[in-house]
Design an enzyme around this catalytic site. Structure first.
Site, PDB file in Angstrom:
ATOM      1  N   CYS A   1     -81.220  15.142  57.482  1.00 58.56           N
ATOM      2  CA  CYS A   1     -79.783  15.445  57.439  1.00 58.56           C
ATOM      3  C   CYS A   1     -78.971  14.183  57.705  1.00 58.56           C
ATOM      4  CB  CYS A   1     -79.421  16.489  58.492  1.00 58.56           C
ATOM      5  SG  CYS A   1     -80.304  18.047  58.379  1.00 58.56           S
ATOM      6  N   ARG A   2     -79.369  13.460  58.720  1.00 55.88           N
ATOM      7  CA  ARG A   2     -78.645  12.252  59.111  1.00 55.88           C
ATOM      8  C   ARG A   2     -78.762  11.174  58.032  1.00 55.88           C
ATOM      9  NH1 ARG A   2     -78.071  12.152  64.779  1.00 55.88           N
ATOM     10  NH2 ARG A   2     -76.673  10.370  64.414  1.00 55.88           N
TER      11      ARG A   2
END
Length: 385
Positions: free
Chosen positions: A287-288
């Site tokens: 996600c990051r």
């Protein structure tokens, strides 16, 4: 593995002078054969002979309708036997000391022979189960797609062992490509073998691999009604019904959740705009890594009535806040800090991250799980109309 079907031969009768006697004997034999078949239908018999088997017992186990079935057998000079019955052919595991399967096979109500050497398990011969023969054919048909998929997984895991996250995630696109090809090879098998219990066994596997709702719905419709009535078939149907809520074309479920600054925000507040509902968490590395790409697309298309709502499945407010600040996420951020029990995550059946849903101005889901170049490509086409 090589397989064969054993055939029994019988000395039916000697030549008789009287036709009446021949008819009576033939009738008796037919009834005897029907009786023998009926006995076979009542259960299974497994006779095993494995050289270099060093434990006193061997164990088998299988799941059926949410219940774990298991049995054990004494092993003498590598020889063992099991008796029992199954409702229909089912995949089972065979293990030593109740830990780790060393052999898997399809169990059905028939006489099954397992012969081989523990030092060469790949060459163990399993005979007497037609469904296992079907499985062997499936393995051959999908061999290339499976091998390609496993090779990429192996290469990626080598970087994981070295704690090289950059190298590990560099395989994302390639892994997605080979995984999809492997899924499609299994889908093709199921459609070509709609009555096979191998096909039934494959359904939850391709579901776990991430097959789309639309594709799973299509392949499920192709299997025989008998398979649909089994516990696995019923379970897949229930899963499809649950996933239909977030299928492309479905109405996006409304919600109201507190933002980082404590204000209640609803999806309905964004009616009339395109919304990317983005699920993530502070400890989700993929996600990051995707955040810079989302930021780039947000900046490019925000003037086109395009908005993003971030929904975190975090449980730690401070970790969530720090991640937002570090990644410099400019759009609204929501979380009830309930982790996977998040109201929004539950409504949208989110059980893996990252995940996102693109919602049109009328509140309909028009795309899902867009990332990387695919996100930019989709939005470019959408706003060029």
């Amino acid at each position: 593995m090589n397989y064969y079907n054993s055939k029994l031969s019988y000395n039916l009768f000697k030549k008789k002078k009287s036709m009446k006697k021949i008819v009576l004997i033939t009738t008796f034999i037919a009834l005897s054969m029907l009786s023998a078949n009926a006995q076979t239908d009542k259960g299974f018999k497994i006779n095993g002979d494995l050289k270099n088997y060093t434990n006193d017992y061997v164990y088998i186990g299988w799941w059926y309708d949410g219940k774990l079935n298991k049995d054990s057998a004494k092993v003498t000079d590598g020889k063992f036997s099991f008796k029992g019955s199954v409702v229909h052919p089912i995949r089972i595991g065979m293990s030593q000391k109740r830990a780790g399967d060393f052999l898997n096979l399809f169990l059905e109500n028939s006489d099954i022979q397992i012969v081989g050497d523990m030092k060469s398990l790949n060459n163990v011969k399993i005979t007497g189960t037609a469904t296992e023969d079907e499985y062997d054919a499936f393995q051959n048909i999908t061999k290339k797609a499976r091998t390609d998929y496993m090779e990429v997984l192996y290469k990626r895991d080598e970087y994981k062992k070295r704690k090289d996250t950059t190298g590990f995630y560099s395989f994302d696109d390639e892994l997605t490509n080979v995984k999809n090809k492997y899924i499609q090879s299994q889908v093709a098998y199921i459609k070509n073998h709609p009555k096979s219990y191998v096909s039934l066994w494959l359904l939850p596997r391709i579901n776990q691999m991430g097959i789309s709702y639309e594709s799973l719905k299509d392949v499920y419709a192709s299997i025989d009604d008998v398979l649909k009535k089994t516990p696995i078939g019923v379970s897949v149907a229930k899963g499809l019904a649950k996933r239909s809520v977030t299928a492309i074309g479905a109405k996006a479920a409304d919600f109201t959740v507190a933002s980082l600054d404590g204000k209640n925000v609803s999806l309905a507040d964004y009616k009339g705009r395109y919304v990317l509902l983005d699920f993530w968490s502070s400890n989700c590395v993929p996600c990051r890594r995707e955040n810079p790409n989302i930021i780039k697309n947000y900046n490019k298309f925000k003037s086109e009535k395009f908005e993003i709502i971030g929904v975190s499945v975090d449980t730690d407010r401070e970790a969530w806040k720090k991640a937002i600040e570090k990644d410099k996420l400019p759009w609204i951020q929501l979380s009830d800090l309930k982790g996977w029990k998040s109201e929004v995550a539950v409504k949208y059946n989110v059980n893996a991250l990252p995940a996102n849903f693109l919602i049109d101005p009328d509140g309909n889901i028009i795309a899902k799980n867009l990332k990387g170049k695919e996100l930019q490509s989709y939005l470019s086409k959408l706003f060029s109309k």
